[in-house]
Design an enzyme around this catalytic site. Structure first.
Site, PDB file in Angstrom:
ATOM      1  N   ASP A   1      37.341  45.217  50.858  1.00 18.28           N
ATOM      2  CA  ASP A   1      35.895  45.128  50.623  1.00 18.28           C
ATOM      3  C   ASP A   1      35.619  44.061  49.577  1.00 18.28           C
ATOM      4  OD1 ASP A   1      37.264  47.215  48.935  1.00 18.28           O
ATOM      5  OD2 ASP A   1      35.366  47.150  47.866  1.00 18.28           O
TER       6      ASP A   1
ATOM      7  N   ASN B   1      40.068  45.991  41.861  1.00 22.44           N
ATOM      8  CA  ASN B   1      41.292  46.576  41.296  1.00 22.44           C
ATOM      9  C   ASN B   1      42.483  46.539  42.245  1.00 22.44           C
ATOM     10  OD1 ASN B   1      40.198  47.119  38.776  1.00 22.44           O
ATOM     11  ND2 ASN B   1      39.376  49.087  39.432  1.00 22.44           N
TER      12      ASN B   1
ATOM     13  N   ASN C   1      43.940  50.977  42.726  1.00 20.66           N
ATOM     14  CA  ASN C   1      44.366  50.193  41.564  1.00 20.66           C
ATOM     15  C   ASN C   1      45.879  50.145  41.393  1.00 20.66           C
ATOM     16  OD1 ASN C   1      44.426  52.907  40.886  1.00 20.66           O
ATOM     17  ND2 ASN C   1      43.874  52.566  38.756  1.00 20.66           N
TER      18      ASN C   1
ATOM     19  N   HIS D   1      34.666  51.198  49.667  1.00 17.20           N
ATOM     20  CA  HIS D   1      35.964  50.720  49.174  1.00 17.20           C
ATOM     21  C   HIS D   1      37.053  50.872  50.234  1.00 17.20           C
ATOM     22  CE1 HIS D   1      37.345  48.888  45.588  1.00 17.20           C
ATOM     23  NE2 HIS D   1      37.766  49.931  44.914  1.00 17.20           N
TER      24      HIS D   1
END
Length: 196
Positions: free
Chosen positions: A102, A123, A77, A25
């Site tokens: 990503d 997110n 997020n 991530h």
């Protein structure tokens, strides 16, 4: 300040903290860190809740572009808040915002550039698009899909595998090249060169 004088805002997405540093991530942070090295500077804290580096990309002189490189220090997020604050602070027009992230829907090692689109359940992109609208440039760093029945959330928060790490430096370098090409030569040229 006219749009012609406005800087580019290049945002690498990731999660802050050493425990996340090598996660899939955090590919966006990895690319931002490499670009910071190329720009010859260091990130510093900004009141927008992001780490920021102001500098130039490209050959010094008329061929270079003013760039604000950023890593939001909120969690993924909640990326929209810091990026909106940076956009407003630096007066960045929508066509000069680049987000590096990503991408599950691309095989590991695949790179794709585009402008606009959906969030594909990402997110960070969901937060950005909610705050800014979807019309920004994306440099999508393929990480592939989780094996078997592994939940997506677990997969993206795991470090790259030993096999993946063998290629990772090269792929991060290539993604940084793609960002530079996008900023200096435009989206079409960057897509023709780097969309694999």
């Amino acid at each position: 300040m006219s749009d012609a004088d406005a800087p580019w805002l290049v945002v690498g997405l990731g999660n802050p903290g050493p425990e996340y540093a090598a996660n899939r991530h955090n590919a966006g942070f990895m690319v931002a860190d490499l670009l910071a090295g190329r720009m010859g500077g260091r990130f510093r804290a900004h009141r927008s809740r992001a780490q920021v580096l102001e500098g130039r990309l490209g050959v010094p002189g008329a061929g270079s572009r003013r760039v604000v490189l950023a890593k939001p220090m909120s969690f993924m997020n909640l990326s929209g808040g810091p990026v909106t604050a940076l956009r407003d602070f630096y007066k960045v027009p929508p066509d000069r915002l680049v987000v590096v992230h990503d991408e599950l829907d691309l095989d590991y090692g695949t790179l794709r550039l585009k402008r606009g689109g959906g969030d594909n359940g990402h997110n960070g992109l969901k937060s950005l698009s909610k705050a800014l609208g979807p019309d920004y440039h994306r440099v999508r760093f393929g990480i592939g899909r989780p094996p078997g029945r592994m939940p997506v959330a677990d997969f993206v928060l795991k470090d790259f595998s030993a096999a993946e790490r063998k290629e990772l430096d090269y792929l991060v370098d290539r993604a940084a090249d793609a960002v530079e090409c996008l900023v200096l030569d435009g989206l079409e040229r960057a897509q023709n060169t780097y969309n694999s």
